[in-house]
Design an enzyme around this catalytic site. Structure first.
Site, short mmCIF file in Angstrom:
data_model
loop_
_atom_site.label_atom_id
_atom_site.label_comp_id
_atom_site.label_asym_id
_atom_site.label_seq_id
_atom_site.Cartn_x
_atom_site.Cartn_y
_atom_site.Cartn_z
N ASP A 61 64.07 47.43 52.59
CA ASP A 61 62.63 48.38 52.19
C ASP A 61 62.35 49.14 53.26
O ASP A 61 62.56 48.98 54.49
CB ASP A 61 61.47 47.36 51.89
N ASN A 118 56.93 43.17 40.72
CA ASN A 118 55.64 44.03 40.32
C ASN A 118 56.26 44.72 39.18
O ASN A 118 57.03 45.39 38.96
CB ASN A 118 55.01 44.72 41.12
N HIS A 142 62.71 46.32 40.28
CA HIS A 142 63.46 45.99 41.69
C HIS A 142 62.58 44.59 41.95
O HIS A 142 61.60 44.24 41.53
CB HIS A 142 63.09 46.98 42.73
N HIS A 192 61.36 42.31 45.14
CA HIS A 192 61.22 42.15 46.38
C HIS A 192 61.88 40.77 47.17
O HIS A 192 61.47 39.65 46.35
CB HIS A 192 59.81 42.21 47.16
#
Ligand code: AMP
Ligand code: ZN
Length: 139
Positions: A33, A89, A102, A104
């Protein structure tokens, strides 16, 4: 399944934009990230464009989370972190800011200063029963 020429994560996942790549196979690219919550914060990106978990191709979601599991284990072995958060999310209200699915994978360290857990609420037994039924019936 399609790729969106205007989507930054489609470009990164398919190697059109360079990234710090941790892992890559035919279906996924795992990158670091750009604004990491902690050292090693990674993102699992499918190479096809899915906006979020709702429109994932059947089977893809499972393989995406399997990939997240491999990354979490690698973080435990390679970074000596003391925990890992796996977070995904969907929609702006839930914190999604890039509209390409995606996951995390965030290594956690003692005193890392991050707070990614929720504030526990209180439950009402009657309401819980109804909620379980409502969700279950919608499945
Ligand atoms: P979310 O808020 O769940 O949609 O997460 C989006 C994540 O993508 C954030 O943690 C951003 O820091 C990260 N991000 C945005 N653009 C890039 C980029 N070009 N390369 C790497 N990570 C990015
Ligand atoms: Zn995309």
């Amino acid at each position: 399944m399609t790729k969106d020429p205007d989507c930054i994560f489609c470009k990164i996942a398919n190697g059109d934009i360079p990234s710090d790549t941790v892992f890559e196979n035919e279906e996924f690219r795992v990158i670091l990230d750009l604004n990491p919550a902690t050292k090693g914060h990674a993102l699992v990106l499918p190479k096809y464009h899915f906006t979020n978990i709702y429109d994932m191709e059947s089977g893809y979601t499972g393989r995406a989370f399997e990939t997240a599991r491999s990354v979490a284990l690698a973080m435990k072995n390679g970074l000596n972190c003391e925990g890992v958060n796996v977070i995904q999310n969907n929609e702006a209200l839930a914190g999604q800011s890039v509209f390409h699915f995606h996951i995390h994978v965030i290594p956690r360290y003692k005193d890392d200063g991050q707070q990614v857990l929720w504030k526990p609420g209180k439950s009402d037994p009657e309401e819980q029963k109804k909620l379980a039924e409502t969700i279950g019936n919608a499945m």
